[in-house]
Scaffold this motif. Structure first.
Motif, PDB file in Angstrom:
ATOM      1  N   LEU A   9       0.817  -1.211   0.000  1.00 46.61           N
ATOM      2  CA  LEU A   9       0.000   0.000   0.000  1.00 46.61           C
ATOM      3  C   LEU A   9       0.856   1.268   0.000  1.00 46.61           C
ATOM      4  O   LEU A   9       0.345   2.370   0.205  1.00 46.61           O
ATOM      5  CB  LEU A   9      -0.933   0.011   1.223  1.00 46.61           C
ATOM      6  N   ALA A  10       2.155   1.102  -0.266  1.00 49.61           N
ATOM      7  CA  ALA A  10       3.076   2.245  -0.172  1.00 49.61           C
ATOM      8  C   ALA A  10       2.686   3.390  -1.097  1.00 49.61           C
ATOM      9  O   ALA A  10       2.940   4.551  -0.786  1.00 49.61           O
ATOM     10  CB  ALA A  10       4.506   1.778  -0.469  1.00 49.61           C
ATOM     11  N   SER A  11       2.054   3.083  -2.229  1.00 46.29           N
ATOM     12  CA  SER A  11       1.707   4.139  -3.188  1.00 46.29           C
ATOM     13  C   SER A  11       0.272   4.630  -3.056  1.00 46.29           C
ATOM     14  O   SER A  11      -0.168   5.483  -3.830  1.00 46.29           O
ATOM     15  CB  SER A  11       1.885   3.628  -4.621  1.00 46.29           C
ATOM     16  N   MET A  12      -0.451   4.086  -2.112  1.00 46.78           N
ATOM     17  CA  MET A  12      -1.860   4.465  -1.982  1.00 46.78           C
ATOM     18  C   MET A  12      -1.966   5.965  -1.678  1.00 46.78           C
ATOM     19  O   MET A  12      -1.324   6.478  -0.750  1.00 46.78           O
ATOM     20  CB  MET A  12      -2.497   3.642  -0.858  1.00 46.78           C
ATOM     21  N   ILE A  13      -2.782   6.655  -2.455  1.00 48.05           N
ATOM     22  CA  ILE A  13      -2.785   8.117  -2.388  1.00 48.05           C
ATOM     23  C   ILE A  13      -3.192   8.621  -1.007  1.00 48.05           C
ATOM     24  O   ILE A  13      -2.601   9.574  -0.485  1.00 48.05           O
ATOM     25  CB  ILE A  13      -3.709   8.690  -3.482  1.00 48.05           C
ATOM     26  N   VAL A  14      -4.180   7.991  -0.427  1.00 53.63           N
ATOM     27  CA  VAL A  14      -4.679   8.498   0.857  1.00 53.63           C
ATOM     28  C   VAL A  14      -3.606   8.442   1.952  1.00 53.63           C
ATOM     29  O   VAL A  14      -3.700   9.149   2.950  1.00 53.63           O
ATOM     30  CB  VAL A  14      -5.957   7.725   1.280  1.00 53.63           C
ATOM     31  N   LEU A  15      -2.579   7.611   1.733  1.00 55.92           N
ATOM     32  CA  LEU A  15      -1.524   7.481   2.745  1.00 55.92           C
ATOM     33  C   LEU A  15      -0.361   8.437   2.512  1.00 55.92           C
ATOM     34  O   LEU A  15       0.554   8.503   3.333  1.00 55.92           O
ATOM     35  CB  LEU A  15      -0.989   6.041   2.749  1.00 55.92           C
ATOM     36  N   GLN A  16      -0.384   9.148   1.404  1.00 56.68           N
ATOM     37  CA  GLN A  16       0.760  10.002   1.086  1.00 56.68           C
ATOM     38  C   GLN A  16       0.812  11.204   2.019  1.00 56.68           C
ATOM     39  O   GLN A  16      -0.210  11.750   2.425  1.00 56.68           O
ATOM     40  CB  GLN A  16       0.693  10.477  -0.369  1.00 56.68           C
ATOM     41  N   LYS A  17       2.027  11.611   2.317  1.00 55.06           N
ATOM     42  CA  LYS A  17       2.234  12.765   3.185  1.00 55.06           C
ATOM     43  C   LYS A  17       1.553  13.996   2.597  1.00 55.06           C
ATOM     44  O   LYS A  17       1.682  14.286   1.414  1.00 55.06           O
ATOM     45  CB  LYS A  17       3.742  13.016   3.293  1.00 55.06           C
ATOM     46  N   GLY A  18       0.836  14.673   3.441  1.00 57.91           N
ATOM     47  CA  GLY A  18       0.205  15.915   3.017  1.00 57.91           C
ATOM     48  C   GLY A  18      -1.133  15.757   2.348  1.00 57.91           C
ATOM     49  O   GLY A  18      -1.796  16.754   2.071  1.00 57.91           O
ATOM     50  N   ASN A  19      -1.522  14.510   2.081  1.00 62.93           N
ATOM     51  CA  ASN A  19      -2.816  14.327   1.434  1.00 62.93           C
ATOM     52  C   ASN A  19      -3.955  14.730   2.365  1.00 62.93           C
ATOM     53  O   ASN A  19      -4.034  14.299   3.495  1.00 62.93           O
ATOM     54  CB  ASN A  19      -3.024  12.876   1.018  1.00 62.93           C
ATOM     55  N   ARG A  20      -4.828  15.589   1.855  1.00 63.01           N
ATOM     56  CA  ARG A  20      -5.982  16.005   2.659  1.00 63.01           C
ATOM     57  C   ARG A  20      -7.280  15.748   1.921  1.00 63.01           C
ATOM     58  O   ARG A  20      -8.353  16.066   2.425  1.00 63.01           O
ATOM     59  CB  ARG A  20      -5.915  17.506   2.953  1.00 63.01           C
ATOM     60  N   LEU A  21      -7.165  15.255   0.713  1.00 65.27           N
ATOM     61  CA  LEU A  21      -8.371  15.116  -0.105  1.00 65.27           C
ATOM     62  C   LEU A  21      -9.307  14.059   0.492  1.00 65.27           C
ATOM     63  O   LEU A  21      -8.865  12.988   0.885  1.00 65.27           O
ATOM     64  CB  LEU A  21      -7.938  14.720  -1.513  1.00 65.27           C
TER      65      LEU A  21
END
Length: 151
Positions: free
Chosen positions: A117-129
């Motif tokens: 799940l390393a690339s999952m967008i919701v887990l990315q730093k700074g993601n607030r969407l």
DNA sequence: GCCAACGTTGGC
DNA sequence: GCCAACGTTGGC
């Protein structure tokens, strides 16, 4: 799709008719565009609880309507009122979401710890969407985690 | 309550 | 069109 459980939780939706809820209140253009342009009836959804003691995936759901105007934008007394939106030219759209299963809570920390799940967008730093796309592989991985014993 | 990481607003 | 100021999200 993120929801604050103090506002609408998986249990709240399961208590509704057809276990279905209009995904009201999104006021971000990119999140709106995902609902309006990319979601189709039958698309699978991870129902994520945010801004709560234990954030993470709490249920599985699916899209059960096409996009249509979010009525809360027209309610001048509501917190989601948008004075620039009109019935003729609505600004905010939503889709209906049906909860298909309540799962054990798969925590944010547990998802971060999973290499797939390393690339999952919701887990990315700074993601607030509040709405982000999930790949079929990521979805399957999370579903797998829901079936494991609690970490 | 803090604060990083945005998105939005509005003057110019 | 630029960008500073401000507001919001959301984990911790």
């Amino acid at each position: 799709m993120k929801s604050e459980p103090s506002e609408v939780s998986v249990d709240d939706v399961l208590a509704m008719p057809e276990a279905t809820v209009p995904w009201f209140g999104v006021r971000n253009y990119l999140a709106r565009n995902y609902m309006r342009d990319r979601m189709k009836v039958g698309d699978l959804v991870l129902f994520y609880h945010s801004s709560c003691p234990e954030p993470g995936v709490a249920g599985l759901a699916k899209v059960v309507s096409k996009a249509y105007p979010d009525d809360t934008q027209f309610d001048s007394k509501g917190k989601y009122f948008d004075p620039k939106a009109t019935r003729e030219e609505p600004r905010w759209m939503l889709v209906d979401i049906k909860v298909t299963k309540k799962t054990r809570l798969v925590s944010l920390a547990e998802m971060r710890a999973h290499p797939d799940l390393a690339s999952m967008i919701v887990l990315q730093k700074g993601n607030r969407l509040s709405i982000t796309p999930v790949t079929p592989d990521e979805y399957a991985t999370v579903v797998g985690l829901t079936k494991k014993a609690a970490a």
